[in-house]
Design a protein around this motif. Structure first.
Motif, PDB file in Angstrom:
ATOM      1  N   MET A   4       3.167  -0.115   2.472  1.00  0.00           N
ATOM      2  CA  MET A   4       2.083   0.848   2.303  1.00  0.00           C
ATOM      3  C   MET A   4       1.119   0.356   1.224  1.00  0.00           C
ATOM      4  O   MET A   4       1.556  -0.154   0.195  1.00  0.00           O
ATOM      5  CB  MET A   4       2.660   2.213   1.935  1.00  0.00           C
ATOM      6  N   THR A  57       3.928  11.317   4.786  1.00  0.00           N
ATOM      7  CA  THR A  57       5.221  10.628   4.870  1.00  0.00           C
ATOM      8  C   THR A  57       5.931  10.916   6.188  1.00  0.00           C
ATOM      9  O   THR A  57       6.740  10.108   6.637  1.00  0.00           O
ATOM     10  CB  THR A  57       6.121  11.004   3.685  1.00  0.00           C
ATOM     11  N   GLY A  88       6.510   0.950  -1.108  1.00  0.00           N
ATOM     12  CA  GLY A  88       5.363   1.720  -1.564  1.00  0.00           C
ATOM     13  C   GLY A  88       4.764   1.094  -2.803  1.00  0.00           C
ATOM     14  O   GLY A  88       5.456   0.462  -3.600  1.00  0.00           O
ATOM     15  N   THR A 108       1.177   5.223  -3.132  1.00  0.00           N
ATOM     16  CA  THR A 108       2.179   5.369  -2.081  1.00  0.00           C
ATOM     17  C   THR A 108       3.577   4.994  -2.565  1.00  0.00           C
ATOM     18  O   THR A 108       4.503   4.938  -1.756  1.00  0.00           O
ATOM     19  CB  THR A 108       1.830   4.483  -0.866  1.00  0.00           C
ATOM     20  N   PHE A 152       6.420   7.170  -1.633  1.00  0.00           N
ATOM     21  CA  PHE A 152       6.569   7.374  -0.188  1.00  0.00           C
ATOM     22  C   PHE A 152       7.731   6.557   0.372  1.00  0.00           C
ATOM     23  O   PHE A 152       8.358   6.958   1.350  1.00  0.00           O
ATOM     24  CB  PHE A 152       5.285   7.005   0.547  1.00  0.00           C
TER      25      PHE A 152
END
Length: 284
Positions: free
Chosen positions: A43, A110, A133, A137, A140
């Motif tokens: 991400m 998510t 992440g 992020t 996440f």
């Protein structure tokens, strides 16, 4: 591993990735895919898929994995400029997909990312999926562990919630479910931050350890190890050592940030097995 070098300030065309439109629960997003082998969902950090994020994706690809890089905000491939604070960050903070502030609970995006992990596992096979992440992020990757296919979560300098340095971007229900999954399946959560990072503090790592116990492997790099010439967004907006494996990485053999990158790749290999028997690349 091969490295695709870029000139600082130039946009990355991302032309060595396959650009796909992926629909999960009637929500469609662009995802850049490259490589073969077990899947890793990477991400992006704020303010988007920068050349440094793409470089990290290529390192994952070259280590023997299929990397899935979803576009969640910003301009794909753009060099991170200070102006992104107004054009990207503020927009994301008020987006219904993200819960940037304390009390907001788990970010709805998510759920979509867990669906992407399921799709990636179906396409690539193997023992499971890695989830990495970065910054906005960062957490996440932990929330994605609610998806059984995710077996290798990596939480890098998680910055949410922005207004509470000792909190986690999780609802109470999801926090309990993540802790139960981690204990039940023997997962290890690998995490990185720089010391003196004001966006991801020692308080936040302490909160992870309180939730996950010894399953949380939080590693802290000295602030002086950070790249002293990051892109303008990180110099002028972030303002401290923050992005361990992207903007603040120093690409020199033996450097602490390069060792961190290699530790992440080794962790993925141990959990997923690069080019393991029974794995395959994504379907066209």
């Amino acid at each position: 591993m091969t490295l695709t070098p870029g000139t600082r300030g130039q946009r990355d065309p991302l032309d060595d990735f396959t650009r796909r439109t992926v629909g999960i629960d009637d929500v469609h997003k662009t995802v850049y895919v490259a490589g073969t082998g077990p899947a890793v969902v990477l991400m992006p950090e704020m303010p988007g898929i920068s050349p440094d994020v793409a470089r990290f994706a290529r390192w994952i690809r070259d280590a023997g994995f299929t990397v899935y890089l979803p576009s969640l905000f910003g301009v794909d491939g753009a060099h991170p400029l200070a102006e992104a604070r107004e054009t990207v960050v503020k927009r994301a903070c008020v987006s219904a997909e993200f819960r940037a502030f304390a009390g907001g609970g788990t970010s709805p995006v998510t759920g979509w990312l867990r669906g992407l992990a399921r799709l990636a596992h179906d396409e690539c096979g193997g023992p499971g999926v890695g989830a990495i992440g970065l910054c906005f992020t960062g957490n996440f990757a932990l929330t994605m562990a609610l998806e059984p296919a995710v077996v290798a979560p990596v939480v890098n300098h998680p910055s949410l919630p922005l207004d509470d340095p000792g909190a986690l971007e999780l609802s109470d229900e999801d926090a309990a479910a993540v802790a139960e999954r981690v204990e039940r399946d023997g997962l290890k959560v690998l995490a990185y931050r720089f010391e003196n990072d004001t966006w991801c503090t020692g308080q936040r790592f302490a909160a992870y350890r309180k939730l996950l116990g010894d399953a949380f492997d939080g590693r802290v790099l000295p602030a002086e190890a950070a790249n002293t010439d990051p892109p303008p967004f990180f110099r002028d907006v972030v303002g401290c050592a923050h992005s361990v494996v992207t903007a603040h990485l120093v690409d020199e053999e033996g450097h602490p940030t390069v060792r961190a990158r290699d530790e992440i790749l080794a962790y993925l290999a141990a959990r997923l097995g690069p080019r393991a028997e029974g794995t395959r690349g994504p379907r066209p």
